[in-house]
Every structure is written in structure tokens, then in C-alpha cells.
Write an enzyme that holds these catalytic residues in place. Structure first.
Site, PDB file in Angstrom:
ATOM      1  N   ASP A  48      38.607   1.769  73.970  1.00  0.00           N
ATOM      2  CA  ASP A  48      38.372   1.710  75.021  1.00  0.00           C
ATOM      3  C   ASP A  48      38.246  -0.170  74.904  1.00  0.00           C
ATOM      4  O   ASP A  48      37.051   0.112  75.918  1.00  0.00           O
ATOM      5  CB  ASP A  48      36.298   1.959  73.724  1.00  0.00           C
ATOM      6  CG  ASP A  48      35.888   2.860  73.134  1.00  0.00           C
ATOM      7  OD1 ASP A  48      36.694   3.734  74.128  1.00  0.00           O
ATOM      8  OD2 ASP A  48      35.488   3.461  72.950  1.00  0.00           O
TER       9      ASP A  48
ATOM     10  N   ASP B 146      35.644  14.035  74.187  1.00  0.00           N
ATOM     11  CA  ASP B 146      35.491  13.141  72.662  1.00  0.00           C
ATOM     12  C   ASP B 146      35.823  13.159  71.890  1.00  0.00           C
ATOM     13  O   ASP B 146      35.149  14.280  71.268  1.00  0.00           O
ATOM     14  CB  ASP B 146      34.332  12.049  74.256  1.00  0.00           C
ATOM     15  CG  ASP B 146      34.840  10.570  73.663  1.00  0.00           C
ATOM     16  OD1 ASP B 146      35.827  10.375  72.302  1.00  0.00           O
ATOM     17  OD2 ASP B 146      34.406   9.445  74.378  1.00  0.00           O
TER      18      ASP B 146
END
Ligand code: GLA
Length: 730
Positions: free
Chosen positions: A539, A469
Site C-alpha cells: 500500500d 483483496d
């Protein structure tokens, strides 16, 4: 011949595409043509078209230069912008030689598409030099024989006596005849990534880019021009995609003579590079795809190239495991028992990989600390990473883990030990975002620490999967250890540092499946696909929002690269409630399919549905990951959206139709399928028989009642052509 040279003309050809270059008598390099295939030597080496009208400006302003530079009449953005030792920016590049080579080589230290066999692609290198300063440029091309995709990058060398500063470097700047085009690009924001924009090109420049030190949520490193009439399956499209994950600049422009140009490269706002005598700079690579069969035609070329000749590693061609990720199920609130229960419940549903997300290390119970301290939190994981991983492996599941290796929290042991290891400007405040700073990957000792930290976690956890990430963009993007005249190199040196780390980690752990992520899809770009075959698309896990995000993403990126999860309802980003079936039918169209919710809390009815979706996803994953993808109906407005996969051997097709909002008293939608054999016969799962021609030209009628519904139609091709003598009865 993929690369032919005769009479001062180079013709690169493959598939349905030709790219034609011309060396003029005074050894300047011009672009005569990029478009639908013409025979080798068919384009005349003359430039009268460009000079036949009067102009106030010198010829360089009108000529279709392949490498426009400043100082002799080119007034647009230069492809190479150099501040010479005498303080001027004038460059005069003349062709000095060329080489035609088999196959397609990689680029040192940078991601790039590649060839596996020498006859797949052919490369061309053209050398140019400035006689006064000694600056030399090697233009690097390759053309893929089957698709006609052309790659372009360049190496700029200071072969003179004095230092020079590179102020701009484009991977490509390509002229196109005429200017009556539309511009296409993928814009967005966090949780709204890669929405397709189509807008007319007017006189002047249409610019997109990023200065964020990441390709970003806002603009993807992709820009295309298309004919006004171009649609999904017809018309001309010229796409440029940049194999890079940092800041970039792209522009489509039309000049006053009515000709266009497309370019892509380093963003000069955040880039400069000092070249001492003898030093070189290598630009990242651009991939140019022309299609005369519309947007789907362009996408299919990108999909195949990026899936098979950009992505690498053991998982490139392997069926990807169905995963369960605990992020939306628990956020930071978990311990080993809770995770184990989720994994076990997932296993019962058929899930193959359990992924532990953020919150397992240091003292991290929110996003305000511990990035950089990559040791398990003993309160949450009393038996460490190895203990949890052993239990997951004991369930006969794969184990995956989340890390954010490029970052450091000011509240961390790493930061306390090395407060100077982040990007910053001495004496200035360090701008925090999500309570974190960015490690200075341009520094060797930082790169080594990151590489060892990731390696230690992968070793200890025996992880089979890593979610890599990156949750903020750059500020104060200067490395204090670089000399002042090199500080503007920091952003690119950071990217080179990141690529070096990823090369090493993927070399050390060849069997790990890597998924990149950046607050969802903030770095969903070709650069990272070279190291990690899949990326977290967004997301936003809402099925309706995902229709648009996955649809836009598919313009350039293959389904195999898209991470897509079924999450809880009401959805955490949009608060919308959709059925389990709808969520599954959208998510299983991504190669990185999985679930992201607390499956232990699902009612039995939902578990039953989830089990069926997972079984279906496994049955279809070969088709989704490797089939050709076609966009059919865009998810714009309230009606229906549709897309389709066809197996490369043509034997199977999957039609996916989604209803957004329902409307009373409306007829079914007729979805015109694509990519089928018009002579062929196809059978659906109920045994009903269809003609390929009718499915494509008349369409498949679908009616989905209610809001937010979906339907998947799997068709098998019947060996005999349509109509079948016994009307297809089995
Ligand atoms: C990012 C990712 C999410 C999740 C969180 C954890 O936002 O996109 O999927 O991993 O970080 O902090």
C-alpha cells in the site's frame, strides 16, 4: 540423469546443483549433500563424518536425516510429529520403495510449480513406513533440469488401525554441512513489506513464521542460508520458499556439532490434523534453490520458475495492460461520472485498463459496512456495473473491479442472514479488524456462496481484471461446524477452501487478469501466484519507500508479479514529494504497472510527463516482464540504488539508477552492470558505444543531481563484438 539411483544413493541433479540422498542399511533416509553440482554417484554413501566425534546423545541427534522424527534421539523440530493412539510421539520411518517419474505433477487441491514438458523436470517419490503403527509417508521430489531447483512435499497416510493426530508437518527439513552461514529473510510490516535481513547464524535456532492465517506482512514464507562471503553475484546460497499462503514456520539452526539445518512447513501453533485409518494429509510444497553465483543467481532461478512454471493462465506470458486505479484518487468518494472522467483522462494518456476499487457495492462509503453484499450501490452507479463497464469498454479500455470476497462486515445483509458463517468460537466475542470478520471458507456452503458472488460480479461487469483483496488476519480461527477434535484444522481447511474457490473462479473466467492483494503485500506469496500472476506489492506507493520494497521482493519474486503504481504527491503514506519521472521510473519496473491518482486533476505539465512515462512503460514492458533481473546497488542509506534488466536473448539491457539524497561535491557513482556479454558492444539511445566488459568491470558512471532523482539507460547490443572497426559510427 536428473534422478540417478545406484548403490542406495539417489542423486537429483539439474543446472549447477546436486541433491543427494542415501538409504542406509537399516533403511533410514539420510541427506548426504545439497549444493554445487557433482557427478552422479560421486558422493560416497557413508556417514562417518557425522559419527567421528563423541557425543552424549544417540546417533539420530547427529545424523543428517532427511526426515527427522521424534523419539529415537532427534531433539530438534520433527518433520512429522504424530500423536499416536497410545499417547506417545515415537515414529520410526524406514524406506519401503521408490519411483522415478517423468515431469513434475501438481498437488491435489494445492498450488505447486509444474512442468509443461516431461523432460523439463523429473520426479522422485520415496515411500517410508513405520512398522509398528502403520504410519506411512511418501516424500515427493522433483528436480528441474535447467535450473536445479528442487521441490519437496510429502503425503502422510495413516495405514494403521487406530486414529492418529498429526501435530506437525514440514514440507522440508534439510541438513547442511557446516554452520558458518548468514541467515537471509524478508521481514516487514504494513507499508514496509519484505525488507531484506541478513544476520549471522549462531548456535541454536533462528525462527520466522506466521500464525495469522495468512503469510502476512511481517515475514514472507522464505528463508535462506548463505556463505559469509556470498554477495549478489558470487558465493553459495541455499533458499527455501514455501508455496503456501497461510500460517507457516521456518527455521535455520546450527547444532552443537557445527552443522546447520533449514526447514519450512506448517506452523504447529495453529495446526493439527486428525488422520482416521486410511486418511492422508498432503503438505504444501517447498521450493529449494541453491546458487553458487550469489543472491542474484538464486533470485534468477526463482524468478524464471515462478514466472513461467508457477503462474498460470492467459496472462502469464501476455504484456500486462497499463492501468489506472481510483483508490488513492478518490477513496470512497466517487460516482459513475467521476470514475468515467478519470478513465477518459487516463485513456488520453495511453492507459489501457481502468480499475474501480473499493466502495462500489452495498452502502459502502467507508470501511465500516457492506462486505459480502456484492451488488452495485445505485447512488454511485445508477446504471449498475454493466452501465459503467459498457462506458469504459466504449473508450476502448479494459475494465477492472475490486472485491474482498473472503470477508463479511457485521453491518451487511450477508451477515444478518448468516451470522454463523464467519470464523468464531461460540459464546465468545468476535474480534473485528477494519470492522470486518472472516468468512469460514472451510464450509462448503460458504465457498459456494463466495464463488457464485464473484462469478456474478465478473459476469455482470464483464470485467477483464479483478483485484482480489484480503484486509485482515485471523482471530478465533475455529470453525464451529467441525467436531472439537478437528477444530485446529480450521486454518489449513480455510486455505484449502480458498484455493478451491480460486481454482474454480480462474477456470470459469480464463481471460480475466487477477491481481491479489492483502492490505498491500500481506499475502505476496508463491501460493497465490499460482492463481494470480501479479500481486499488489505494498500500500506504500512512495517511490523511495518502494525502492526498498521492490528490491527486497525481488529476492524471490519476479518483476512480472509486482503491482507498482505512480501516485500523487505529497505521497499519502510517507508525505514525501518526488518527481513524476522518479515515480514513473520506479513503478515501471513492476509488471503490474499503472497509475493511482486523480489524473483529471493533473496540471498539463504532469500530464505530458505521464504520457511519456506510459509510452516508455509500454516500450519496456516485454523487457521488464520477461527479462532477467539483477540487483546492483541496494537502496540502503542516502546514496544511490540501482538494478537492471537484460532480455533473455541478451539483445537489450535496461539500467535503472536512483538517487536517494544528494550530497555536495561528490563524484558520479560507477554502477557495475551484470549479465552482459563481456565481448559484446552495446549502444545507448544517444548512439554512444560501450564495451560489455567495461560496463561490467569498470562500471557505468552516472551522476544524478538533487534528491530523489532517477535515470534509465537503455542499451541495445550491437551485432559485432567490441571494438567495432568504424568505432560504431552509424
Ligand atoms: C487495501 C488495498 C488497497 C485498497 C483498499 C481498499 O488496503 O491494499 O489498495 O484496495 O484495501 O479498501
Amino acid at each position: 540423469m536428473p534422478v540417478a539411483y545406484q548403490n542406495q544413493v539417489f542423486t537429483l541433479s539439474g543446472g549447477n546443483v546436486s541433491y543427494v540422498l542415501h538409504v542406509t542399511e537399516d533403511r533410514k533416509l539420510m541427506n548426504l549433500y545439497w549444493g554445487r553440482r557433482v557427478p552422479d554417484h560421486a558422493v560416497q554413501p557413508e556417514l562417518s563424518d557425522y559419527q567421528s566425534f563423541a557425543s552424549f546423545d544417540p546417533p539420530a541427534s547427529r545424523l543428517p536425516s532427511e526426515l527427522p522424527v521424534l523419539g529415537q534421539g532427534w531433539y530438534g523440530t520433527p518433520a512429522v510429529d504424530v500423536l499416536n493412539a497410545q499417547g506417545d510421539h515415537v515414529v520410526d520411518l524406514r524406506v519401503t520403495g521408490y519411483r522415478i517419474l517423468p515431469g513434475k505433477k501438481g498437488l491435489p487441491g494445492l498450488p505447486a510449480v509444474y512442468s509443461e514438458k516431461n523432460d523439463e523436470a523429473r520426479s522422485l517419490e520415496i515411500d517410508l513406513a513405520d512398522p509398528l503403527t502403520g504410519l506411512s509417508v511418501t516424500l515427493q521430489y522433483a528436480v528441474y533440469a535447467e535450473s536445479g531447483a528442487v521441490t519437496r512435499s510429502m503425503r502422510i497416510t495413516n495405514a494403521g488401525q487406530d486414529p492418529v493426530t498429526l501435530r506437525g508437518a514440514l514440507a522440508v527439513s534439510v541438513p547442511l554441512w557446516g554452520a558458518d552461514y548468514d541467515v537471509l529473510h524478508l521481514k516487514g510490516a504494513w507499508a514496509r513489506e519484505r525488507a531484506l535481513v541478513r544476520t549471522p547464524l549462531g548456535q541454536g535456532a533462528y525462527e520466522i513464521g506466521s500464525q495469522r492465517g495468512a503469510s502476512g506482512h511481517e515475514e514472507n514464507p522464505f528463508l535462506a542460508l548463505c556463505g559469509k562471503q556470498a554477495g549478489e553475484n558470487s558465493g553459495d546460497v541455499w533458499g527455501v520458499s514455501f508455496v503456501y499462503s497461510g500460517s507457516f514456520l521456518a527455521e535455520a539452526s546450527a547444532d552443537n556439532a557445527g552443522n546447520a539445518r533449514l526447514y519450512m512447513g506448517m506452523n504447529p501453533q495453529v495446526f493439527s490434523w486428525l488422520l482416521q485409518p486410511g486418511e492422508s494429509f498432503q503438505t504444501p510444497e517447498a521450493v529449494l534453490v541453491y546458487s553458487c553465483s550469489g543472491l542474484n543467481g538464486m533470485s534468477r532461478i526463482y524468478h524464471r520458475l515462478y514466472r513461467t512454471r508457477l503462474a498460470r493462465g492467459a496472462w502469464r506470458d501476455r504484456p500486462r495492460p497499463v492501468l489506472i486505479n481510483n483508490w488513492e484518487g478518490t477513496y470512497f468518494d466517487f460516482d459513475e461520472e467521476k470514475l468515467f472522467r478519470i478513465a477518459r483522462a487516463g485513456k488520453e494518456l495511453g492507459i489501457e485498463l481502468f480499475v474501480m476499487d473499493d466502495g462500489w457495492f452495498g452502502r459502502r462509503n467507508s470501511d465500516n459496512c457492506s462486505l459480502g453484499d456484492w451488488t452495485a450501490n445505485p447512488e454511485k452507479l445508477p446504471r449498475g456495473l454493466a452501465g459503467l463497464s459498457e462506458r469504459i469498454h466504449g473508450l476502448d479500455m479494459l475494465f477492472g473491479i475490486w472485491m474482498e470476497p473472503e470477508m463479511v462486515s457485521p453491518d451487511s445483509d450477508l451477515y444478518r442472514a448468516h451470522p454463523d458463517w464467519c470464523l468464531h468460537v461460540p459464546g465468545r466475542a468476535r474480534t473485528e479488524e477494519r470492522n470486518q470478520l472472516i468468512l469460514d471458507l472451510s464450509r462448503k456452503e460458504v465457498r459456494e456462496t463466495v464463488t457464485e458472488a464473484v462469478s456474478a460480479v465478473l459476469r455482470e461487469s464483464r470485467a477483464d481484471y479483478l483485484k482480489w483483496d484480503m484486509n485482515r488476519n485471523m482471530t478465533e480461527y475455529f470453525s464451529p461446524v467441525l467436531p472439537p477434535e478437528r477444530r485446529m484444522e480450521t486454518q489449513h481447511r480455510y486455505m484449502l477452501g480458498l484455493y478451491e474457490i480460486l481454482e474454480e473462479i480462474t477456470r470459469r473466467f480464463p481471460d480475466v487478469l487477477f491481481e491479489s492483494c492483502s492490505g498491500g503485500g500481506g499475502r505476496f506469496d508463491p501460493g497465490l501466484l499460482y492463481y494470480m500472476p501479479q500481486a499488489w506489492t505494498s500500500d506504500n506507493t512512495d517511490a523511495i519507500a518502494r525502492l526498498g520494497i521492490q528490491y527486497g521482493t525481488s529476492l524471490v519474486y519476479p518483476a512480472s508479479a509486482m503491482g507498482a503504481h505512480v501516485s500523487a504527491v505529497p505521497n499519502h503514506q510517507c508525505r514525501r514529494t518526488t518527481s513524476m519521472q522518479m515515480r514513473g521510473d520506479v513503478a515501471l519496473c513492476g509488471g503490474g504497472f499503472g497509475f493511482e491518482l486523480d489524473v483529471t486533476a493533473l496540471p498539463d505539465e504532469d500530464k505530458k510527463e505521464a504520457r511519456a512515462i506510459i509510452a516508455r512503460a509500454k516500450e519496456l514492458r516485454g523487457l521488464v516482464q520477461e527479462g532477467t533481473f539483477w540487483r546492483l546497488l541496494p537502496p540502503s542509506g542516502a546514496g544511490y540504488a540501482a538494478w537492471q534488466f537484460v532480455r533473455e536473448d541478451g539483445k537489450q539491457a535496461l539500467l535503472c539508477v536512483y538517487r536517494i539524497l544528494s550530497e555536495a561535491n561528490t563524484p558520479p557513482v560507477r554502477v557495475k552492470m551484470a549479465g552482459l556479454d563481456p565481448e559484446g558492444a552495446y549502444r545507448d539511445e544517444s548512439g554512444k558505444l560501450y564495451s560489455g566488459a567495461a560496463l561490467m568491470y569498470r562500471g557505468f558512471s552516472v551522476s544524478i543531481p538533487g534528491d530523489f532523482g532517477s535515470c534509465m539507460i537503455l542499451l541495445e547490443k550491437v551485432p559485432q563484438p567490441f571494438p567495432l572497426p568504424d568505432n560504431g559510427r552509424r
